[in-house]
Design an enzyme around this catalytic site. Structure first.
Site, short mmCIF file in Angstrom:
data_model
loop_
_atom_site.label_atom_id
_atom_site.label_comp_id
_atom_site.label_asym_id
_atom_site.label_seq_id
_atom_site.Cartn_x
_atom_site.Cartn_y
_atom_site.Cartn_z
N ASN A 83 -4.93 -5.09 -6.66
CA ASN A 83 -5.41 -5.16 -5.30
C ASN A 83 -6.92 -5.40 -5.27
OD1 ASN A 83 -5.37 -4.88 -2.34
ND2 ASN A 83 -3.41 -3.87 -2.69
N ARG A 84 -7.59 -4.99 -4.21
CA ARG A 84 -8.97 -5.41 -3.97
C ARG A 84 -9.95 -4.26 -4.13
NH1 ARG A 84 -5.48 -8.12 -0.67
NH2 ARG A 84 -5.77 -10.39 -0.63
N HIS A 109 -7.24 -8.21 -8.03
CA HIS A 109 -6.33 -8.17 -9.18
C HIS A 109 -7.03 -8.34 -10.53
CE1 HIS A 109 -3.16 -7.81 -6.41
NE2 HIS A 109 -2.91 -9.08 -6.18
N HIS A 179 3.34 -7.80 -10.20
CA HIS A 179 3.25 -8.66 -9.01
C HIS A 179 4.48 -9.57 -8.89
CE1 HIS A 179 1.43 -10.86 -5.75
NE2 HIS A 179 0.28 -10.21 -5.87
N TYR A 181 7.45 -11.53 -7.35
CA TYR A 181 7.83 -12.10 -6.06
C TYR A 181 9.34 -12.16 -6.00
CZ TYR A 181 3.08 -13.95 -5.12
OH TYR A 181 1.74 -14.10 -4.87
N ASP A 249 0.36 -7.78 4.43
CA ASP A 249 -0.36 -7.66 3.17
C ASP A 249 -1.12 -6.35 3.24
OD1 ASP A 249 -1.46 -8.07 0.69
OD2 ASP A 249 -2.59 -9.88 1.22
N GLN A 286 1.92 -1.81 -1.88
CA GLN A 286 1.50 -2.96 -1.10
C GLN A 286 2.72 -3.81 -0.77
OE1 GLN A 286 -1.76 -3.22 -0.43
NE2 GLN A 286 -2.02 -5.28 0.44
N GLU A 313 4.37 -3.87 -4.45
CA GLU A 313 3.50 -3.56 -5.58
C GLU A 313 3.07 -2.09 -5.51
OE1 GLU A 313 0.34 -6.71 -5.55
OE2 GLU A 313 1.59 -7.39 -3.88
#
Length: 351
Positions: A83-84, A109, A179, A181, A249, A286, A313
Site C-alpha cells: 500500500n501507500r 507497494h 496482490h 487479482y 480502493d 484493502q 489484500e
C-alpha cells in the site's frame, strides 16, 4: 489434508537475461496453482466451476518480460510496505527517512525496487513452496536489512495458505501482502456480478492521492458489505470516495481479534458457482475493484478492462507508519513479523 505434487520448469527470462522459473502445486482434486520465482507471483489458479470445467481465476500476463514491463503487481508478493506511505517519508525513533516516490509524491507497494521486482529463492517444503528474499539496508530508502520468508501451501479442500515471516537488523516498517487479482468466473472479465461480504464496521477514507484521512463507519453507505451485496450495484452508488478512487480502493478495518485467524470476507460468483473465503490474522484488508485495469495487456493476448478483477489484500493500514500509533507497523531486532492469510476456493450448490 495436503497431498500436493510439485512440478517446476524454466518459464523464460527477464530483460536482464536472468532466468525465471515457475512452480506448480496440484492437490488431490486436480486444482492447480502456478507460482513464479520472479516477484513470488501467483501466476494462475485453475479450479472447477459447478459443471466441472476448469478455469483460471487469476489475472496475469503471458511472459516474465510482461511482468517486468507492465507493473500492475499481478499476483505478486508486496514489500517492504504494501500500500501507500504518504509523502514517501516517515519518522522513526527521531530520525526522518525519505523513501522512493513511485506514485506521485508517495511510495506505493515498496517503491520502484519493491519485492515484486526481485527473484526469490524457492524450494519445496512439505508439499508447499518456501520462498526467501533479502532486502538490503537502504532499499527504497528504508532503514535496516530485512530477510523475508513466504510459504505457499495448497490443501485438498481448495485452501491456499500464505504464511509470511520477516526479521530485521534495525527498526524498520514492514507490511507484506499478496496482490492477486481474482475473477471467479474465469471467463467473463467483469466482476460486477460477484457478491461480496466483508466483516468490518469501519473503513479508511482517503484524499485525492488515496492517503487515509480518517475512519468512517460503513453503515448506510456503499462501503457496507457486512451483508453480501453485488459489487456492481455498489460501484454505481453516488459516493465521493468512490468517485475519488474510480471505484473501491480502500482499506477495511477488520472485525475480530488481530493476530487470530478469522473469517473476514466471502466472494461468490453466481454464474460459475465458485466462491472464495478469506481468513487472516491481519487488522486491515484493502478492497480494490480493478479501477486501473483498462487497457492492461493480459494473458492469451487479452486486453483487460476496468473492473475485470478484484483484490483483497490483507495487511496493515496504508500510511500507518505516519499515524498516531505507528508501533504495529514497525519491526525491531529480536522480533519476528508474522502474517497468515488463507484464500479458500470451492463451490456453492445453489445457482
Amino acid at each position: 489434508m495436503r497431498t500436493n505434487t510439485i512440478a517446476s520448469e524454466v518459464w523464460g527470462a527477464l530483460p536482464s537475461g536472468d532466468t525465471v522459473r515457475r512452480f506448480t502445486l496440484r492437490n488431490a482434486q486436480d486444482m492447480k496453482i502456478t507460482v513464479s520465482d520472479f516477484g513470488g507471483a501467483l501466476l494462475s489458479w485453475h479450479t472447477p466451476d459447478r459443471s466441472g470445467r476448469l478455469d483460471d481465476i487469476l489475472l496475469g500476463h503471458d511472459t516474465p518480460s510482461d511482468y517486468w514491463n507492465i507493473r500492475a503487481f499481478m499476483g505478486a508478493l508486496i514489500g517492504r510496505w504494501a500500500n501507500r506511505i504518504g509523502g514517501a517519508r516517515f519518522k522513526l525513533d527521531g530520525i526522518e527517512y525519505t523513501l522512493d516516490r513511485n506514485e506521485g509524491n508517495n511510495l506505493l507497494h515498496g517503491g520502484t525496487t519493491g519485492f515484486d521486482r526481485g527473484l526469490w529463492e524457492v524450494e519445496p517444503d512439505n508439499g508447499g513452496l518456501r520462498l526467501r528474499y533479502e532486502s538490503p539496508e537502504g532499499d527504497a530508502g528504508f532503514p535496516g536489512a530485512v530477510e523475508v520468508e513466504v510459504l505457499y501451501q495448497l490443501d485438498d479442500d481448495g485452501t491456499l495458505t500464505i504464511d509470511y515471516t520477516g526479521v530485521a537488523d534495525a527498526p524498520t516498517p514492514l507490511n507484506l501482502t499478496n496482490h492477486a487479482y481474482f475473477n471467479l468466473s474465469g471467463r467473463d472479465l467483469d466482476i460486477r456480478g460477484h457478491m461480496l461480504s466483508i466483516a468490518a464496521d469501519h473503513f479508511l477514507e482517503v484524499d485525492d492521492e488515496l492517503i487515509p484521512t480518517g475512519v468512517a463507519e460503513v453503515t448506510g453507505s456503499a462501503f457496507d458489505f457486512r451483508t453480501s451485496a453485488p459489487i456492481g450495484a455498489r460501484l454505481d452508488w453516488p459516493h465521493t470516495q468512490l468517485a475519488r478512487a474510480g471505484g473501491f480502493d480502500h482499506c477495511y478495518m477488520l472485525s475480530g481479534d488481530v493476530g487470530t485467524l478469522r473469517h473476514v470476507a466471502n466472494v461468490y460468483d453466481p454464474a460459475s458457482g465458485r466462491e472464495m473465503d478469506v481468513v487472516t490474522t491481519e487488522r486491515g484488508m484493502q478492497f480494490y475493484s480493478g479501477n486501473h485495469l483498462e487497457g492492461v495487456r493480459g494473458k492469451d493476448g487479452v486486453t483487460y478492462r476496468k473492473h475485470a478483477a478484484f483484490c483483497l489484500e490483507t495487511g496493515g493500514y496504508p500510511n500507518e507508519v505516519n499515524s498516531a500509533n505507528p508501533a504495529p507497523a514497525i519491526i525491531r531486532p529480536g522480533q519476528t513479523y508474522r502474517q497468515t492469510t488463507q484464500y479458500r476456493v470451492g463451490l456453492r450448490s445453489e445457482g
